[in-house]
Write an enzyme that holds these catalytic residues in place. Structure first.
Site, PDB file in Angstrom:
ATOM      1  N   ILE A 197      23.817 -17.580  -2.621  1.00 22.35           N
ATOM      2  CA  ILE A 197      24.053 -16.313  -1.924  1.00 22.35           C
ATOM      3  C   ILE A 197      22.789 -15.464  -1.904  1.00 22.35           C
ATOM      4  CG2 ILE A 197      25.384 -14.166  -1.966  1.00 22.35           C
ATOM      5  CD1 ILE A 197      27.684 -15.808  -3.216  1.00 22.35           C
ATOM      6  N   ASP A 231      14.339 -14.947 -10.748  1.00 23.44           N
ATOM      7  CA  ASP A 231      15.293 -16.015 -11.033  1.00 23.44           C
ATOM      8  C   ASP A 231      14.566 -17.042 -11.889  1.00 23.44           C
ATOM      9  OD1 ASP A 231      16.939 -18.310 -11.002  1.00 23.44           O
ATOM     10  OD2 ASP A 231      17.836 -17.709  -9.106  1.00 23.44           O
ATOM     11  N   HIS A 287      36.172  -5.229  -4.127  1.00 25.48           N
ATOM     12  CA  HIS A 287      35.863  -6.663  -4.261  1.00 25.48           C
ATOM     13  C   HIS A 287      36.135  -7.404  -2.942  1.00 25.48           C
ATOM     14  CE1 HIS A 287      35.351  -9.813  -7.640  1.00 25.48           C
ATOM     15  NE2 HIS A 287      34.858 -10.284  -6.519  1.00 25.48           N
ATOM     16  N   LEU A 288      35.435  -6.963  -1.909  1.00 28.47           N
ATOM     17  CA  LEU A 288      35.640  -7.498  -0.560  1.00 28.47           C
ATOM     18  C   LEU A 288      34.613  -8.560  -0.177  1.00 28.47           C
ATOM     19  CD1 LEU A 288      36.360  -4.204   1.437  1.00 28.47           C
ATOM     20  CD2 LEU A 288      38.012  -5.806   0.457  1.00 28.47           C
ATOM     21  N   GLY A 289      33.772  -8.964  -1.126  1.00 33.93           N
ATOM     22  CA  GLY A 289      32.685  -9.887  -0.795  1.00 33.93           C
ATOM     23  C   GLY A 289      33.111 -11.099   0.001  1.00 33.93           C
ATOM     24  N   ALA A 290      34.251 -11.672  -0.349  1.00 33.35           N
ATOM     25  CA  ALA A 290      34.722 -12.891   0.330  1.00 33.35           C
ATOM     26  C   ALA A 290      35.814 -12.602   1.343  1.00 33.35           C
ATOM     27  CB  ALA A 290      35.223 -13.885  -0.707  1.00 33.35           C
ATOM     28  N   CYS A 329      27.180  -6.906  -5.409  1.00 33.97           N
ATOM     29  CA  CYS A 329      28.325  -7.603  -4.813  1.00 33.97           C
ATOM     30  C   CYS A 329      28.560  -8.928  -5.519  1.00 33.97           C
ATOM     31  CB  CYS A 329      28.080  -7.847  -3.325  1.00 33.97           C
ATOM     32  SG  CYS A 329      28.007  -6.345  -2.337  1.00 33.97           S
ATOM     33  N   GLU A 367      38.564  -4.592 -13.379  1.00 32.70           N
ATOM     34  CA  GLU A 367      39.241  -4.670 -12.082  1.00 32.70           C
ATOM     35  C   GLU A 367      40.706  -5.038 -12.283  1.00 32.70           C
ATOM     36  OE1 GLU A 367      37.192  -7.283  -9.416  1.00 32.70           O
ATOM     37  OE2 GLU A 367      35.326  -6.142  -9.458  1.00 32.70           O
ATOM     38  N   ASP A 371      30.647  -3.492  -5.022  1.00 38.29           N
ATOM     39  CA  ASP A 371      31.868  -4.172  -4.600  1.00 38.29           C
ATOM     40  C   ASP A 371      32.640  -4.699  -5.804  1.00 38.29           C
ATOM     41  OD1 ASP A 371      33.624  -5.300  -2.587  1.00 38.29           O
ATOM     42  OD2 ASP A 371      32.781  -7.268  -3.090  1.00 38.29           O
TER      43      ASP A 371
END
Length: 530
Positions: free
Chosen positions: A154, A173, A281-284, A232, A263, A258
């Site tokens: 991602i 990373d 939590h709308l990422g997907a 996110c 939660e 997000d």
């Protein structure tokens, strides 16, 4: 008999149809996942369980799941599945990490725009009949520096989109190579450098011990004044209390989240602060992503139940359908080698070393190692499989190691087991011939060529005349028919072994007669999966 799958959460009809088209019997009960008692009452009938987030796969449910082989989660998060209990039960847990990559990356970009231009607050103000044009002064993304923490699937898409927006991208990373960073068009940096330089910071890492609170109070204090934070990925990556204080002080100009530490987030220290954009939590949450993960989980589960392919498993080495076809005979060999050791060993095993030679060393070693351990464990517990065996071995304190080497000897490749018990050291080696059938090629250091059959007999003796004839006579007297026979010896007059492949399971009376003859040191009936 066709495998049977239960879909206990809401999946698309297209995904359900995939199971049917592949010849799998499927029951679509989307409300069942919310009723744990009703689910427990029927789960024993199914080989597979396809879920989203409503169904909870608990140890209590798994106790009733007597035939369950795989749980498929349509989505990335598997917090609703007890993976340790699933592993002990021998149930593979799969997710679909790639079906919503684009959607989640796009949401991060959208959140970045939203916080840069204060879109939610400006929209609310305008809806309220106000015209506060001067209040909502934003910033451009062009030429700004975006710090990406986590440049995997991602994060990599976010980097690509950000470059298209003419942003300068720096990425932190630990697993990002310098070569890959050049390919992506990003600058690989250390975390402190990213914090000091980034105008926007976006997170794309899983929540682990090393990433928890990666934006801690200490690290947030290292950011440049006016930075904007986007998360996110996962709640718990950002110290929400510290972020709230820096938002109030003006050091952080805005934040878009997000995901939250707790939660569903009904209340949070960040709620109500100016220029904080929050979504649940709308990422997907796009129709395309929901469809993609549903189709993906149906394909993955079907591939496993029908072809043995393991994709995106969280507690089992992955193995593609093509890889499964090539490795199938070698997986069988590995399991047979382990099964032989398990059946002839009565003492507790302390150490297992697996040597992979030649072509075997180029295969999926985790899968082959799991098959070896499963074969050993199945002698005591037939319910153990490649998923549960490594877990059980670890619990028992068995030390497992592996060795790889280029092809040696007369074979293109082989697998060899060296087992250490409290009192004994045992070895066995095998290979796969061109006909795809496993063969035992060495036992106790003695070279042999033994075809592996369902019903076998293993005997050891001193190499003296008459043993072979007596063995054949005793088997014939008890009406035991020999399908194949192999023998070998260390040296003339030394240790000798015989491996006999029989048409039917050897009778207990035959075993007793062989032992009573006094000619054999060990007499051991063996059974291998057909």
């Amino acid at each position: 008999m066709a495998p049977k799958v239960l879909v206990s959460d809401s999946l698309s009809e297209t995904a359900v149809q995939i199971f049917r088209d592949r010849g799998i019997e499927v029951d679509f009960e989307p409300a069942l996942g919310k009723d744990k008692d009703a689910l427990a009452a029927v789960i024993g009938k199914y080989d597979g369980l396809a879920i989203r987030s409503a169904t909870k796969v608990t140890p209590a449910l798994l106790e009733h799941a007597t035939n369950l082989k795989v749980v498929g989660r349509a989505g990335i998060g598997t917090d609703n599945v007890d993976k340790e209990a699933s592993s002990k039960k021998g149930v593979i847990v799969m997710n679909t990490p790639f079906g919503n990559m684009i959607t989640t990356a796009e949401h991060a970009i959208a959140m970045m725009f939203a916080v840069a231009r204060q879109i939610p607050e400006a929209s609310a103000s305008t809806h309220a009949g106000k015209w506060e044009k001067s209040k909502f002064m934003g910033v451009e993304l062009t030429a700004k520096t975006l710090g990406v923490i986590g440049a995997g699937n991602i994060g990599g898409i976010v980097c690509d989109r950000a470059r298209g927006l003419k942003m300068k991208v720096v990425a932190y990373d630990p697993f990002l190579s310098a070569e890959r960073a050049i390919e992506m068009g990003v600058e690989k940096v250390e975390l402190d450098d990213l914090l000091a330089r980034a105008d926007f910071i976006t997170l794309h890492v899983p929540l682990t011990d090393s990433t928890r609170n990666i934006l801690s109070a200490e690290n947030l204090a290292k950011t440049k004044k006016g930075v904007r934070i986007i998360n996110c990925a996962r709640g718990g990556l950002v110290d929400e209390e510290a972020l709230a204080e820096l938002l109030k002080s003006g050091h952080v100009a805005g934040a878009a989240l997000d995901v939250f530490a707790v939660e569903p987030a009904k209340e949070n220290v960040l709620f109500g602060l100016p220029n904080v954009v929050c979504t649940p939590h709308l990422g997907a949450s796009t129709s395309e992503a929901q469809e993609n993960v549903a189709l993906q989980v149906a394909e993955q589960m079907s591939n496993y139940l029908l072809d043995g392919a393991v994709e995106n498993a969280l507690n089992m080495p992955s193995m593609s359908a093509e890889e499964a076809k090539i490795m199938g005979p070698w997986v069988t060999l590995a399991e047979n080698l382990g099964s032989f050791i398990g059946q002839v060993t009565d003492e507790a095993i302390k150490e297992i070393n697996v040597t992979f030679d030649g072509v075997a060393a180029e295969m999926n070693l985790k899968a082959l190692e799991a098959a070896v351990i499963a074969g050993i464990m199945q002698a005591a517990n037939p319910d153990v499989n490649m998923v549960s065996a490594p877990v059980i071995a670890k619990e028992r304190g068995i030390q497992i190691s592996k060795t790889t080497q280029d092809a040696t000897g007369t074979f293109d490749g082989y697998i060899k087991l060296d087992i250490q018990t409290v009192e004994k050291h045992r070895t066995i080696a095998g290979t796969v011939f061109s006909d795809g059938k496993p063969r035992f090629i060495q036992i106790k250091g003695i070279t042999i060529d033994a075809e592996v059959g369902e019903h076998m007999l293993y005997t050891t003796n001193q190499d003296v005349p008459g043993i072979l004839g007596k063995l054949g006579t005793l088997l014939a007297e008890h009406d035991e028919n020999i399908a194949n026979f192999t023998l070998g010896r260390a040296k003339a007059g030394g240790d000798a072994i015989a491996v006999t492949f029989l048409d039917t399971p050897i009778k207990a009376t035959t075993v007793k007669a062989l032992k009573d003859s006094g000619l054999f040191q060990h007499v051991r009936p063996l059974h291998f999966k057909a």
